[in-house]
Write a protein that holds these residues in place. Sequence first.
Motif, PDB file in Angstrom:
ATOM      1  N   THR A  30      55.786  65.637  -3.524  1.00  0.00           N
ATOM      2  CA  THR A  30      55.744  65.260  -2.174  1.00  0.00           C
ATOM      3  C   THR A  30      54.711  64.714  -1.510  1.00  0.00           C
ATOM      4  N   VAL A  31      54.041  63.595  -2.303  1.00  0.00           N
ATOM      5  CA  VAL A  31      53.176  62.972  -1.776  1.00  0.00           C
ATOM      6  C   VAL A  31      53.829  61.584  -0.891  1.00  0.00           C
ATOM      7  N   GLY A  32      54.856  60.860  -1.660  1.00  0.00           N
ATOM      8  CA  GLY A  32      55.638  60.231  -0.535  1.00  0.00           C
ATOM      9  C   GLY A  32      55.246  58.766  -0.754  1.00  0.00           C
ATOM     10  N   THR A  81      50.742  66.633   6.358  1.00  0.00           N
ATOM     11  CA  THR A  81      50.576  65.791   5.368  1.00  0.00           C
ATOM     12  C   THR A  81      52.031  65.226   4.988  1.00  0.00           C
ATOM     13  N   THR A  82      52.691  64.630   5.787  1.00  0.00           N
ATOM     14  CA  THR A  82      53.891  64.068   5.427  1.00  0.00           C
ATOM     15  C   THR A  82      53.946  62.767   5.354  1.00  0.00           C
ATOM     16  N   GLY A  83      53.147  62.161   5.997  1.00  0.00           N
ATOM     17  CA  GLY A  83      53.217  60.518   5.922  1.00  0.00           C
ATOM     18  C   GLY A  83      54.209  59.766   6.512  1.00  0.00           C
ATOM     19  N   THR A 111      57.830  67.644   3.637  1.00  0.00           N
ATOM     20  CA  THR A 111      56.563  66.829   3.823  1.00  0.00           C
ATOM     21  C   THR A 111      56.428  65.901   2.992  1.00  0.00           C
ATOM     22  N   VAL A 112      57.302  64.988   2.621  1.00  0.00           N
ATOM     23  CA  VAL A 112      57.309  63.853   1.619  1.00  0.00           C
ATOM     24  C   VAL A 112      56.850  62.745   1.990  1.00  0.00           C
ATOM     25  N   GLY A 113      57.768  62.343   2.865  1.00  0.00           N
ATOM     26  CA  GLY A 113      57.129  60.890   3.730  1.00  0.00           C
ATOM     27  C   GLY A 113      57.860  59.567   3.250  1.00  0.00           C
ATOM     28  N   THR A 140      48.348  64.979  -0.764  1.00  0.00           N
ATOM     29  CA  THR A 140      49.825  64.652  -0.939  1.00  0.00           C
ATOM     30  C   THR A 140      50.278  64.370   0.543  1.00  0.00           C
ATOM     31  N   ALA A 141      49.629  63.560   1.208  1.00  0.00           N
ATOM     32  CA  ALA A 141      50.154  62.869   2.553  1.00  0.00           C
ATOM     33  C   ALA A 141      50.792  61.706   2.563  1.00  0.00           C
ATOM     34  N   GLY A 142      50.420  61.010   1.680  1.00  0.00           N
ATOM     35  CA  GLY A 142      50.996  59.656   1.247  1.00  0.00           C
ATOM     36  C   GLY A 142      50.989  58.572   2.653  1.00  0.00           C
TER      37      GLY A 142
HETATM   38  K   LIG Z   1      53.651  63.771   1.916  1.00  0.00           K
END
Ligand SMILES: [K+]
Lengths: 431, 431
Positions: B267-269, B51-53, B379-381, B165-167
């Motif tokens: 950390t959705v990004g 779920t980084t993005g 895992t922000v993105g 919170t994948a973004g």
């Molecule tokens: K993310």
Amino acid sequence: MKHIHPLKALLIGYLGYIGLGWILLCLPWSQGSGQVGPLDHLFTATSAVSTTGLATVGTSNSYSFFGQIVILALIQMGGIGYMTLGSFILLARNRELPAARKNVARWAFVLPEGFNVVHFVRNVVLFTFAIEFLGALGLFFAFRSAGVENAIWQAIFHSVSAFCTAGFSLFPDSLEQFSTNFWVLSIVAMLSVSGATGFLVMSDLFGSLSGKRDRVTLTTRIILHATGWMIVVGWIGLFLLEPSYRNLSNEDRVLASGFQAMSALTTVGFNSTSIPTFAHAPVFLLLLMMILGASPSGTGGGLKSTSVSAALATVWSTLKGRSNVTFWGCEVPAHRLTMAFSSVVFYVIIFFAGGLVLLCLQPEPMADVLFEAASALGTVGLSRGITGDLTPLSKFVVIALMFIGRIGPITFGLALFSGESKPLEMEDLAV
Amino acid sequence: MKHIHPLKALLIGYLGYIGLGWILLCLPWSQGSGQVGPLDHLFTATSAVSTTGLATVGTSNSYSFFGQIVILALIQMGGIGYMTLGSFILLARNRELPAARKNVARWAFVLPEGFNVVHFVRNVVLFTFAIEFLGALGLFFAFRSAGVENAIWQAIFHSVSAFCTAGFSLFPDSLEQFSTNFWVLSIVAMLSVSGATGFLVMSDLFGSLSGKRDRVTLTTRIILHATGWMIVVGWIGLFLLEPSYRNLSNEDRVLASGFQAMSALTTVGFNSTSIPTFAHAPVFLLLLMMILGASPSGTGGGLKSTSVSAALATVWSTLKGRSNVTFWGCEVPAHRLTMAFSSVVFYVIIFFAGGLVLLCLQPEPMADVLFEAASALGTVGLSRGITGDLTPLSKFVVIALMFIGRIGPITFGLALFSGESKPLEMEDLAV
Ligand SMILES: [K+]
Ligand SMILES: [K+]
């Protein structure tokens, strides 16, 4: 002064020294050829007392011989102050004080019973002057054979500046003209390592080596191991990572990378090669080394090898599933780990806060600005070349960082926040 | 599988999911208009499960509708896995286990007695789908009135991507076209905050608000306070520091800075404004926020609000001269502080190591490279725009950072170093 908290008195004392140095540097007799404003004089005075070595103006051309003597005196005083205070703390730690005693523990009193302060300070001063004399002697011959003008004064200045891990230099480009001079760099390195390790660890080590004692204390052992490993890792890292070193011969490459790793970790801050032209990866490595720093008993700054060791040992214990943290089988008490945790976190907070403010004020790349902040807080003095371009506000921020770095961030915080009614356990400050 | 350590099984499980996703994304039916190599498919699969993005290729043009469904399924699974595991840990922490029980504590067993795992997972899944359905409904209307094509699929994709919170976004520039669209950004923010806070904290909060319980648990209180304060401080910081926001109207400036602070801390990004053109100071602030991260019970990454709170509380206790660390009068046990210390230090070590390797491989400015490393590990993105220019080796490093960030660095370390004979106290992992 009786009702002032000892740590507040310490703060005020250093501010007084810096103020005195400032006034002396502002005097007409201190001026060199250039025009230097009062803010830059304050910067120089703080940089000297904190043994940082960052300079907004060239030391050799902006200050007269008298001015240079003032700077050297400020460095010497900062260096000895650092070492005596640090040693007191370590001495106190090597000994469990009775609980009743702990409760009334105060700066000057947290020492082994029967401990002779005058005797100890005399030994520190003798140790300092002896090493500085030998260093100056060695540097004199090395400088003379390298054709340096005014070799006597240069040797004295650089010997004191190296032992006190100040890194002030009278050469316009630090030690870059000696980048392949084994003797100059080795003598400076030995002086810096001696100063950064400190009298107590050195005398403990020599006592053990000469058979006077069975073995060194646990703290000495931790400091020696941590310092040794950090220098080796930094040395190899810089050797491999800095592209410009690949043009050097193997011997010169070993010398250059070793000296620069030593310089960052002892926080002396001389440079034998040009830091502003370093590649990204070695700059980042230098930045980390400047944050890690030297030992609590010596003249250096940074997070200190004891805190770093405590942090690594805690991680290792956790990873191995152990409930306690040990060094060679000796368990570290929980309250000391808490203090190490606080020191590390508070150091990082101050670094981030100072870095953020500088980033708002300076247009240079983030890496260069954070490098300057880490260098100031760690009292290192290496720079990516932006010190001369600092805005007046930025100079104040760097002055504050050098001052806090000199006192030690957590000690600084304790001085600000501790009430008189809550005496500190000074034994913990060194972690 | 009985003889494998639960944490190792966890690692292998995630590797399996990523491998499955990789294979599915490599299938011909998953391909979009562009040519995507197998390494980029692996990057996408890891980025989705963690779920980084971060994306080396554009999601909307490189993958077909089927490929996008695969990505969304990986995100959904990663998100629910995150939340259920995090919640189990928190549940276990809110209860002191008997000592004998502790010694045989294992992943699946460290839960309150009589705890119904099936019931709990069902609740988490219901909670997830309910919020995602409501979010998709809201986004559908918001997208449609903004004239977005294919609004149904866009609404579903972005609702799931926000809650987990994948973004990941199907728009080529994340949410920049909605930079002044209050409804789109608000719905995405509510989804992200719900996901990052997690089922357990949300249900605890609602139980308390609706009068079912007297008050929320201590952990919930810490998480809510820490998250709230971090978002407020980040919000104000970005509002004041980012120069490009000064061209916006006051409402839009509040919206832009609030959304970007929320995006980094949950950390959705997603980004509603262009990150590569940010000034140095707000970039540094974003970097710090990405490192701090979200809550242990939710879908987000980073250092976690509980660890950050423990670190700050420890510093505060030290500064006030207290020997114990407390939250609202409740003392934090020493072993939990040790675990927090380890988590923080180990996180920073992994960040520095990953950053250093990336700096050796990438020519971009240090700030941009470290930003990428922090974004991957947290895992922000968010990115300064270098993801597409990563060298193949750098992609492997970022993949490793995302994977470690997904597991949690200290958990990852424990999985590597713990022998089978030393069962872990899972209750501590969430600190
Ligand atoms: K993310
Ligand atoms: K220095």
